[in-house]
Design a protein around this motif. Structure first.
Motif, mmCIF file in Angstrom:
data_model
loop_
_atom_site.group_PDB
_atom_site.id
_atom_site.type_symbol
_atom_site.label_atom_id
_atom_site.label_comp_id
_atom_site.label_asym_id
_atom_site.label_seq_id
_atom_site.Cartn_x
_atom_site.Cartn_y
_atom_site.Cartn_z
ATOM 1 N N ALA A 140 0.690 -1.157 0.112
ATOM 2 C CA ALA A 140 0.004 0.011 -0.081
ATOM 3 C C ALA A 140 0.858 1.361 -0.130
ATOM 4 C CB ALA A 140 -0.899 -0.044 1.159
ATOM 5 N N THR A 141 1.951 1.243 0.653
ATOM 6 C CA THR A 141 2.829 2.483 0.566
ATOM 7 C C THR A 141 3.706 2.620 -0.504
ATOM 8 O OG1 THR A 141 3.074 2.174 3.144
ATOM 9 C CG2 THR A 141 4.874 3.396 2.005
ATOM 10 N N ALA A 142 3.983 1.495 -1.187
ATOM 11 C CA ALA A 142 4.553 1.678 -2.411
ATOM 12 C C ALA A 142 3.740 2.084 -3.607
ATOM 13 C CB ALA A 142 4.995 0.413 -2.855
ATOM 14 N N LYS A 143 2.373 1.625 -3.536
ATOM 15 C CA LYS A 143 1.207 2.089 -4.293
ATOM 16 C C LYS A 143 1.021 3.768 -4.203
ATOM 17 C CE LYS A 143 -3.171 0.543 -6.092
ATOM 18 N NZ LYS A 143 -4.312 -0.266 -5.971
ATOM 19 N N ALA A 144 0.784 3.749 -3.056
ATOM 20 C CA ALA A 144 0.788 5.483 -2.754
ATOM 21 C C ALA A 144 1.814 6.208 -2.941
ATOM 22 C CB ALA A 144 0.482 5.586 -1.066
ATOM 23 N N ALA A 145 2.827 5.937 -2.971
ATOM 24 C CA ALA A 145 4.151 6.739 -3.582
ATOM 25 C C ALA A 145 4.108 6.661 -5.027
ATOM 26 C CB ALA A 145 5.402 6.109 -2.931
ATOM 27 N N LYS A 146 3.757 5.785 -5.587
ATOM 28 C CA LYS A 146 3.705 5.748 -7.116
ATOM 29 C C LYS A 146 2.764 6.687 -7.764
ATOM 30 C CE LYS A 146 3.521 2.498 -11.160
ATOM 31 N NZ LYS A 146 3.381 1.082 -11.514
ATOM 32 N N ARG A 147 1.545 6.847 -6.934
ATOM 33 C CA ARG A 147 0.559 7.744 -7.355
ATOM 34 C C ARG A 147 1.091 9.121 -7.001
ATOM 35 N NH1 ARG A 147 -4.472 5.898 -4.198
ATOM 36 N NH2 ARG A 147 -3.434 4.055 -3.701
ATOM 37 N N SER A 148 1.805 9.271 -6.012
ATOM 38 C CA SER A 148 1.847 10.861 -5.768
ATOM 39 C C SER A 148 3.254 11.235 -6.583
ATOM 40 C CB SER A 148 2.098 10.904 -4.419
ATOM 41 O OG SER A 148 3.258 10.265 -3.735
#
Length: 149
Positions: A140-148
């Motif tokens: 989830a952290t990696a996915k959020a970082a990728k989106r931002s």
């Protein structure tokens, strides 16, 4: 056979997880996908809603061609190249045989899991759950970082 009977059969197998994906598909996994689990069967929750098939599963290369000889069994859309079959209706395969085929799909998939995933499945339940929770947070952290970014 129907969705609930298939679900009951599959949930009795070891390390089975289920998710709903692609709108109306109930996906059955050997192991949680957060730790590298793989799907081995899927069921259309709304077979009347446009899906050509009621379920698909891994048949393996040995049984694939033989199963396709049954009326109502077709190559699974998008998955035929990896020896998955699909049932156009629940009566395509007799219930007892279908239960056996689904257990074999589970066994085939379990055998193909990476060693790291099999090792995680061998952990005690509480430890395995902690590992899965940690992995989900990391994903989830990696996915959020990728989106931002």
């Amino acid at each position: 056979m129907d969705v609930e009977r298939v679900r009951t059969i599959l949930r009795k197998l070891p390390h089975v997880e289920e998710t709903v994906q692609w709108g109306d598909k109930l996906i059955f996994w050997v192991g949680d996908k957060a730790i590298g689990g793989k799907m081995f069967a899927l069921v259309a929750l709304d077979a009347n809603g446009g899906s050509r098939t009621v379920m698909s599963f891994s048949a393996g290369p040995e049984r694939y061609a033989e199963l396709l000889e049954n009326e109502g069994v077709i190559p699974a859309p998008y998955m035929a190249r990896i020896h998955w079959v699909a049932l156009e209706h629940w009566e395509a395969i007799e219930p007892r045989e279908l239960a056996t085929l689904l257990a074999q799909a589970h066994t085939l998939t379990l055998a193909k899991l990476p060693r790291r995933t099999r090792d995680a499945l061998a952990l005690p339940a509480a430890e395995r759950r902690r590992l899965i929770d940690q992995r989900r947070k990391l994903l989830a952290t990696a996915k959020a970082a990728k989106r931002s970014g």
